[in-house]
Design a protein around this motif. Structure first.
Motif, PDB file in Angstrom:
ATOM      1  N   UNK A  64       0.853  -1.178   0.000  1.00  0.00           N
ATOM      2  CA  UNK A  64       0.000   0.000   0.000  1.00  0.00           C
ATOM      3  C   UNK A  64       0.885   1.222   0.000  1.00  0.00           C
ATOM      4  N   UNK A  65       0.513   2.209  -0.729  1.00  0.00           N
ATOM      5  CA  UNK A  65       1.335   3.414  -0.793  1.00  0.00           C
ATOM      6  C   UNK A  65       0.454   4.624  -0.777  1.00  0.00           C
ATOM      7  N   UNK A  66       1.047   5.724  -0.418  1.00  0.00           N
ATOM      8  CA  UNK A  66       0.358   7.014  -0.403  1.00  0.00           C
ATOM      9  C   UNK A  66       0.760   7.758  -1.653  1.00  0.00           C
ATOM     10  N   UNK A  67      -0.199   7.925  -2.568  1.00  0.00           N
ATOM     11  CA  UNK A  67       0.082   8.620  -3.811  1.00  0.00           C
ATOM     12  C   UNK A  67      -0.302  10.075  -3.644  1.00  0.00           C
ATOM     13  N   UNK A  68       0.554  10.961  -4.033  1.00  0.00           N
ATOM     14  CA  UNK A  68       0.304  12.384  -3.889  1.00  0.00           C
ATOM     15  C   UNK A  68       0.116  13.001  -5.257  1.00  0.00           C
ATOM     16  N   UNK A  69      -1.008  13.678  -5.441  1.00  0.00           N
ATOM     17  CA  UNK A  69      -1.255  14.408  -6.673  1.00  0.00           C
ATOM     18  C   UNK A  69      -1.481  15.857  -6.301  1.00  0.00           C
ATOM     19  N   UNK A  70      -0.642  16.747  -6.791  1.00  0.00           N
ATOM     20  CA  UNK A  70      -0.780  18.151  -6.446  1.00  0.00           C
ATOM     21  C   UNK A  70      -0.878  18.961  -7.711  1.00  0.00           C
ATOM     22  N   UNK A  71      -1.608  20.052  -7.669  1.00  0.00           N
ATOM     23  CA  UNK A  71      -1.733  20.903  -8.853  1.00  0.00           C
ATOM     24  C   UNK A  71      -2.239  22.257  -8.468  1.00  0.00           C
ATOM     25  N   UNK A  72      -2.059  23.208  -9.406  1.00  0.00           N
ATOM     26  CA  UNK A  72      -2.573  24.548  -9.219  1.00  0.00           C
ATOM     27  C   UNK A  72      -3.979  24.590  -9.780  1.00  0.00           C
TER      28      UNK A  72
ATOM     29  N   UNK B 215       7.727  28.817   2.075  1.00  0.00           N
ATOM     30  CA  UNK B 215       8.814  27.999   1.531  1.00  0.00           C
ATOM     31  C   UNK B 215       8.355  26.542   1.435  1.00  0.00           C
ATOM     32  N   UNK B 216       9.147  25.751   0.758  1.00  0.00           N
ATOM     33  CA  UNK B 216       8.836  24.324   0.674  1.00  0.00           C
ATOM     34  C   UNK B 216       8.814  23.725   2.079  1.00  0.00           C
ATOM     35  N   UNK B 217       7.765  22.951   2.364  1.00  0.00           N
ATOM     36  CA  UNK B 217       7.607  22.383   3.706  1.00  0.00           C
ATOM     37  C   UNK B 217       7.029  20.971   3.574  1.00  0.00           C
TER      38      UNK B 217
ATOM     39  N   UNK C 270       5.639  16.359   0.581  1.00  0.00           N
ATOM     40  CA  UNK C 270       6.337  17.608   0.270  1.00  0.00           C
ATOM     41  C   UNK C 270       5.375  18.560  -0.434  1.00  0.00           C
ATOM     42  N   UNK C 271       5.319  19.810   0.059  1.00  0.00           N
ATOM     43  CA  UNK C 271       4.411  20.810  -0.494  1.00  0.00           C
ATOM     44  C   UNK C 271       5.235  22.029  -0.918  1.00  0.00           C
ATOM     45  N   UNK C 272       5.089  22.397  -2.194  1.00  0.00           N
ATOM     46  CA  UNK C 272       5.799  23.552  -2.709  1.00  0.00           C
ATOM     47  C   UNK C 272       5.030  24.829  -2.408  1.00  0.00           C
ATOM     48  N   UNK C 273       5.706  25.967  -2.272  1.00  0.00           N
ATOM     49  CA  UNK C 273       5.031  27.203  -1.868  1.00  0.00           C
ATOM     50  C   UNK C 273       3.973  27.668  -2.863  1.00  0.00           C
ATOM     51  N   UNK C 274       4.147  27.346  -4.162  1.00  0.00           N
ATOM     52  CA  UNK C 274       3.160  27.816  -5.148  1.00  0.00           C
ATOM     53  C   UNK C 274       1.912  26.941  -5.196  1.00  0.00           C
ATOM     54  N   UNK C 275       1.923  25.809  -4.506  1.00  0.00           N
ATOM     55  CA  UNK C 275       0.759  24.920  -4.523  1.00  0.00           C
ATOM     56  C   UNK C 275      -0.304  25.426  -3.559  1.00  0.00           C
ATOM     57  N   UNK C 276      -1.549  25.508  -4.073  1.00  0.00           N
ATOM     58  CA  UNK C 276      -2.640  25.925  -3.200  1.00  0.00           C
ATOM     59  C   UNK C 276      -3.690  24.826  -3.033  1.00  0.00           C
ATOM     60  N   UNK C 277      -3.505  23.692  -3.709  1.00  0.00           N
ATOM     61  CA  UNK C 277      -4.434  22.575  -3.583  1.00  0.00           C
ATOM     62  C   UNK C 277      -3.645  21.271  -3.571  1.00  0.00           C
ATOM     63  N   UNK C 278      -4.064  20.364  -2.724  1.00  0.00           N
ATOM     64  CA  UNK C 278      -3.369  19.099  -2.557  1.00  0.00           C
ATOM     65  C   UNK C 278      -4.398  17.981  -2.510  1.00  0.00           C
ATOM     66  N   UNK C 279      -4.210  16.961  -3.336  1.00  0.00           N
ATOM     67  CA  UNK C 279      -5.104  15.813  -3.352  1.00  0.00           C
ATOM     68  C   UNK C 279      -4.312  14.577  -2.952  1.00  0.00           C
ATOM     69  N   UNK C 280      -4.777  13.886  -1.928  1.00  0.00           N
ATOM     70  CA  UNK C 280      -4.039  12.758  -1.369  1.00  0.00           C
ATOM     71  C   UNK C 280      -4.881  11.497  -1.555  1.00  0.00           C
TER      72      UNK C 280
ATOM     73  N   UNK D 124      -4.583  32.496   0.998  1.00  0.00           N
ATOM     74  CA  UNK D 124      -3.573  32.270   2.012  1.00  0.00           C
ATOM     75  C   UNK D 124      -3.688  30.894   2.651  1.00  0.00           C
ATOM     76  N   UNK D 125      -4.600  30.066   2.146  1.00  0.00           N
ATOM     77  CA  UNK D 125      -4.820  28.753   2.723  1.00  0.00           C
ATOM     78  C   UNK D 125      -4.538  27.660   1.702  1.00  0.00           C
TER      79      UNK D 125
END
Length: 738
Positions: A3-11, A65-67, A82-92, A22-23
């Motif tokens: 089992x793995x945690x797949x991360x899909x992130x996008x603007x 910053x990247x966090x 890992x979340x980049x500063x320009x990302x405002x939406x994260x789908x896990x 700001x969120x």
């Protein structure tokens, strides 16, 4: 497979109810598209975090910053994203894959669990849990849930009600997406008006809960979340058939027009055509039924505004009673006819463009009309209920997200037109109110103030018949660690009794109704404790839940079916009425894919009747539930078995029963067990399932007193304590297009 945690992130466009610029918005779900409720997410360096809501969504302050974001969920090894500063939406997405160079996950998410982080005692039930049984409607969605029981009200209508903490379902506030619903005239059959495939998840809140939704809910709240158009399949079809000549069809049609707009149509049709009498009393064991239900939904999810509009319509027709072919020629059969028609317009509006990033304002509304027409033998009961509801909520935070507060105002209007034969029972209720709530919910960490949580709220309502009503409530938690929690809750609840619609089963008898005095509003106080702990035993997850609750009524409308022969009395409580409830639950992953759940409950419910302080009749103090669920490593097969054990129940005083029937309706009922099983085969876009209910064919052989003379003085179909329908098999399919 791992089992793995797949991360899909996008603007993508901001969609939060708070200051989206700001969120960070996030959504956590699994490979079946099911949202994961109650997952913990926090920034690794600061510890600032939150918990995903009933839609699997969360919002966090963005980082310049990247966090790294720490994601934790029941049964899943904590994982960093890992979340980049320009990302405002994260789908896990939690998914099974063959091989992937990302974080490994040791076990899948539980389909039903109690949070160890929430301040309130919340039990979550996912849509996957509901698929372990037929779950054709909300009434059948609690079969594998220990916190809620479902009881049959009489032997002729098959009307069902939920029970929590030993109390009738009317003391549990039923919410549909945080909005009170299915009360009043909808009470007898309302649970059947929400088809099971529509349900995305259920949150069960035990004891005193939030004051935002009203002053009701002495035993707690049940909130039902429905499938959302942008998350549901574009096309979904569910078909079901059983050996009782019961058939059902559900169709979901959804479309996402663009990033902001989405719409859906949910359709349901069901019928029961079988007419059979296995116990030989000339009455059909299951009513004939034709039900058509539809829901239209449209959502707007913009940058500064979110809204939804829904239209829910119901047409439900049922008939039961004596089977004419089994009666001598020329005999007038005792028949029951029920027709319910309902239309409800409801929605939400949320605005985020406020100066304070932590602030939001929301408005929930509904307009409904419910018509009912019932004939029980020679008695006729009709009613119309026109209702309106509005709730305005302003939410904000103090210095940080640890300290939040809600202020709001609500208004509820109900106009009842009720007739029982020639007696007019019409009335009108108006209930404006205001409320305030404070929430202290820090991330669990070191130090006393990072281990506690508080929700303190109060509301003040004015009832047009009963005046000012004050409702304080308090929830406190203490986390020994993130896997161990102790909770305390206390609060007050009020309720106006809808005597006829809530006790429709009395019409299935020859008893006459006596209202001894003008009935007062009901008032109750609930106090409770909860202890929940997650264990890791041999790399397998075990959850222990212990609940202890006490409910005391300062005022209650008592239904007394024992004091006077041939009558049912309704009067105000004069003395004591209380319920003591204890629950112990163990949920353990015995082997990979094999989950076992065992629950025992003790509910001691006693009331001061006219002839003394005694246990409520036809109420089982002891109940138990055992479920065994196995899913193959490939997830292609799922096997589910459950056993429900119901303890002995006290019959109503036998001086109410004619001598010739005392053997069947006096003393106490036997203990019995009901077994249900289901097997599911999964394909890419198809699920086939088959199962059996009441496998041992256990039935209450004698359910109607003096069934040979239904128009006589002794006829009574209210003394139901066990299933009336025996063993039955079913098959079904679920098919969808991605």
């Amino acid at each position: 497979m791992k089992k793995a945690l797949l991360i899909m992130a996008g603007l993508v466009s901001a969609i939060s109810l708070m200051g989206q610029n700001q969120l960070l918005y996030g959504n956590i779900f699994n490979q079946n598209g099911e949202n994961l409720i109650g997952a913990t997410v926090q920034w690794e360096d600061s510890g600032e975090g939150t918990v995903s809501d009933e839609n699997g969504e969360f919002w966090l302050a963005r980082r310049p910053d990247t966090a790294w974001l720490l994601v934790q969920y029941v049964g899943i090894e904590p994982s960093l994203v890992e979340v980049w500063p320009e990302e405002d939406s994260l789908f896990i997405l939690v998914e099974e894959v063959v091989e992937l160079n990302t974080v490994e996950v040791t076990a899948g998410a539980k389909d039903q669990y109690t949070s160890t982080l929430k301040t309130g005692n919340l039990e979550y039930v996912s849509s996957k849990e509901l698929r372990k049984a037929p779950c054709c409607s909300l009434a059948e969605s609690f079969e594998t849930t220990g916190a809620v029981d479902v009881a049959i009200q009489d032997a002729v209508t098959s009307a069902k009600e939920v029970q929590m903490l030993g109390l009738r379902g009317v003391y549990t506030q039923m919410l549909l997406e945080k909005r009170p619903t299915l009360y009043g005239l909808a009470t007898p059959l309302g649970l059947d008006f929400i088809p099971g495939t529509w349900i995305q998840g259920i949150q069960i809140s035990k004891g005193s809960s939030t004051v935002q939704s009203g002053y009701g809910g002495a035993a707690g709240q049940i909130n039902v979340e429905l499938a959302k158009p942008w998350q549901d399949k574009p096309l979904f079809i569910n078909a079901f058939g059983s050996t009782t000549e019961r058939g059902e069809l559900n169709v979901h049609l959804n479309h996402k027009w663009n990033d902001e707009w989405s719409s859906g149509v949910l359709l349901h049709g069901s019928t029961v055509r079988g007419e059979f009498d296995k116990n030989g009393d000339t009455f059909t064991d299951l009513p004939k039924k034709t039900s058509l239900i539809g829901l239209f939904r449209t959502f707007y999810r913009g940058e500064f505004l979110r809204s939804q509009l829904n239209l829910h319509v119901v047409s439900d027709e049922r008939s039961s009673g004596q089977i004419a072919a089994l009666l001598p020629d020329g005999t007038l059969p005792y028949t029951i006819q029920q027709q319910n028609d309902r239309a409800e317009l409801f929605g939400k509006i949320g605005y985020l463009g406020l100066a304070n990033d932590h602030s939001s304002i929301g408005f929930i509304y509904s307009l409904s009309r419910h018509k009912t027409a019932n004939r029980f033998g020679l008695s006729e009961y009709t009613g119309t209920q026109n209702s309106a509801y509005a709730n305005l909520v302003f939410s904000s935070a103090f210095a940080n997200e640890d300290h939040k507060w809600n202020l709001g105002a609500s208004y509820q209007y109900d106009d009842y037109k009720e007739m029982l034969d020639e007696e007019d029972l019409s009335r009108r209720e108006k209930l404006p109110g205001v409320f305030a709530e404070y929430l202290y919910q820090p991330h669990v960490g070191e130090g006393f103030w990072n281990k506690i949580g508080v929700i303190a709220g109060a509301r003040l309502d004015h009832h047009n018949r009963y005046g000012l009503l004050f409702t304080p409530r308090l929830n406190i938690k203490y986390n020994f660690d993130e896997e161990t929690i102790l909770r305390f809750s206390a609060g007050k609840a009020w309720r106006t009794a809808q005597v006829l619609s809530e006790n429709l089963s009395v019409l299935a008898s020859s008893r006459h109704l006596i209202f001894e005095t003008e009935l007062d509003i009901e008032e109750a106080t609930n106090v409770g404790l909860n202890f929940t702990k997650n264990f890791d035993i041999g790399h397998k997850h075990l959850q222990l839940v212990i609940d202890a609750y006490h409910t005391r009524f300062e005022q209650q409308v008592v239904m007394d079916m024992e004091y006077e022969h041939g009558a049912v009395l309704f009067y105000n409580l004069d003395g004591r009425s209380r319920s003591n409830s204890l629950l112990v639950s163990l949920n353990y992953e015995l082997l990979e894919g094999l989950d076992v759940k065992a629950i025992w409950k003790y509910n001691d419910v006693r009331i001061d009747y006219k002839d003394g302080f005694r246990q409520k009749p036809l109420h089982a103090p002891h109940r138990a539930l055992l479920t065994v669920d196995y899913e193959t490593p490939s997830e292609n097969w799922m096997f589910n078995l459950n056993a429900q054990i119901v303890g002995s129940q006290r019959f109503a005083d036998d001086h109410q029963v004619p001598a010739e029937f005392k053997d069947q309706f006096s003393g106490n009922t036997p203990v019995y067990t009901i077994f249900n099983a289901q097997v599911t085969r999964r394909f890419k876009n198809l699920e086939l399932y088959a199962g059996g209910e009441n496998l041992t064919d256990y039935r209450q052989e004698h359910a109607i007193i003096d069934f040979d003379n239904p128009f006589g003085e002794h006829f009574d179909a209210m003394q139901v304590w066990a299933p009336l329908v025996g063993a039955r098999a079913y098959v079904g399919l679920r098919w969808w297009i991605e």
